[in-house]
Enzyme design. Structure first.
Site, mmCIF file in Angstrom:
data_model
loop_
_atom_site.group_PDB
_atom_site.id
_atom_site.type_symbol
_atom_site.label_atom_id
_atom_site.label_comp_id
_atom_site.label_asym_id
_atom_site.label_seq_id
_atom_site.Cartn_x
_atom_site.Cartn_y
_atom_site.Cartn_z
ATOM 1 N N LEU A 1 0.826 -1.199 0.000
ATOM 2 C CA LEU A 1 0.000 0.000 0.000
ATOM 3 C C LEU A 1 0.863 1.252 0.000
ATOM 4 O O LEU A 1 0.648 2.179 -0.791
ATOM 5 C CB LEU A 1 -0.916 -0.020 1.228
ATOM 6 N N PHE B 1 2.620 1.951 -3.450
ATOM 7 C CA PHE B 1 1.798 2.494 -4.531
ATOM 8 C C PHE B 1 1.130 3.816 -4.186
ATOM 9 O O PHE B 1 0.931 4.644 -5.067
ATOM 10 C CB PHE B 1 0.781 1.461 -5.018
ATOM 11 N N GLU B 2 0.795 4.029 -2.935
ATOM 12 C CA GLU B 2 0.204 5.307 -2.558
ATOM 13 C C GLU B 2 1.263 6.405 -2.494
ATOM 14 O O GLU B 2 0.987 7.543 -2.827
ATOM 15 C CB GLU B 2 -0.512 5.214 -1.208
ATOM 16 N N GLY B 3 2.463 6.034 -2.039
ATOM 17 C CA GLY B 3 3.454 7.062 -1.769
ATOM 18 C C GLY B 3 2.963 7.910 -0.609
ATOM 19 O O GLY B 3 1.850 7.717 -0.118
#
Length: 146
Positions: free
Chosen positions: A11, A14-16
């Site tokens: 998570l 991909f979210e950063g």
């Protein structure tokens, strides 16, 4: 079930983490790890800035609702990796997207392989295929199948 460390890593990858508010590809104001809900009672908006501690806290407390939502939608047993992939999917797209998806219908019918193939169909934002979503769905699928 709870999101594992591997699930959190996926998570976060991909979210950063953005400590200043920004608009996502479809124009939604976002901050931290893809956070779109109010922060300390204030809606996410232009000019908002948070600390890393606040971003981590929002993710840690916020993920609980996604774990509960995913668990409540399941009618079959899943392993930790499958759960992690589903929570990541729900965090990115919202639990409603998972609830109404063919992915969930196939999974709850016991068609795990068919469910895995559905991840790749969720690769668009604002009607456009995004490379980041293609990569994220592939990573979720891989995790789901492991």
């Amino acid at each position: 079930m709870k999101l594992s460390q591997e699930g959190f890593a996926l998570l976060k990858k991909f979210e950063g983490c953005e400590l200043s508010a920004y608009q996502d590809p479809v124009g939604v104001w976002t901050i931290g790890y893809g956070w779109t809900q109010p922060v300390e009672g204030r809606p996410v908006a232009a000019g908002m800035v948070i600390t890393q501690d606040v971003a981590d806290s929002l993710l840690g407390s916020g993920i609980v609702q996604y774990e509960k939502e995913v668990a409540g939608l399941l009618k079959v047993d899943v392993n930790q990796n499958q759960f992690d992939a589903l929570v990541d999917f729900a965090y990115n797209l919202g639990p409603r997207a998972l609830k109404g998806s063919t992915l969930l219908k196939k999974l709850n019918a016991g068609d795990y392989a068919g469910a895995a193939e559905e991840f790749s169909k969720w690769n668009k934002a604002g009607g456009k295929v995004l490379k980041g979503l293609v990569a994220r769905r592939a990573a979720e699928r891989t995790l789901f199948l492991s």
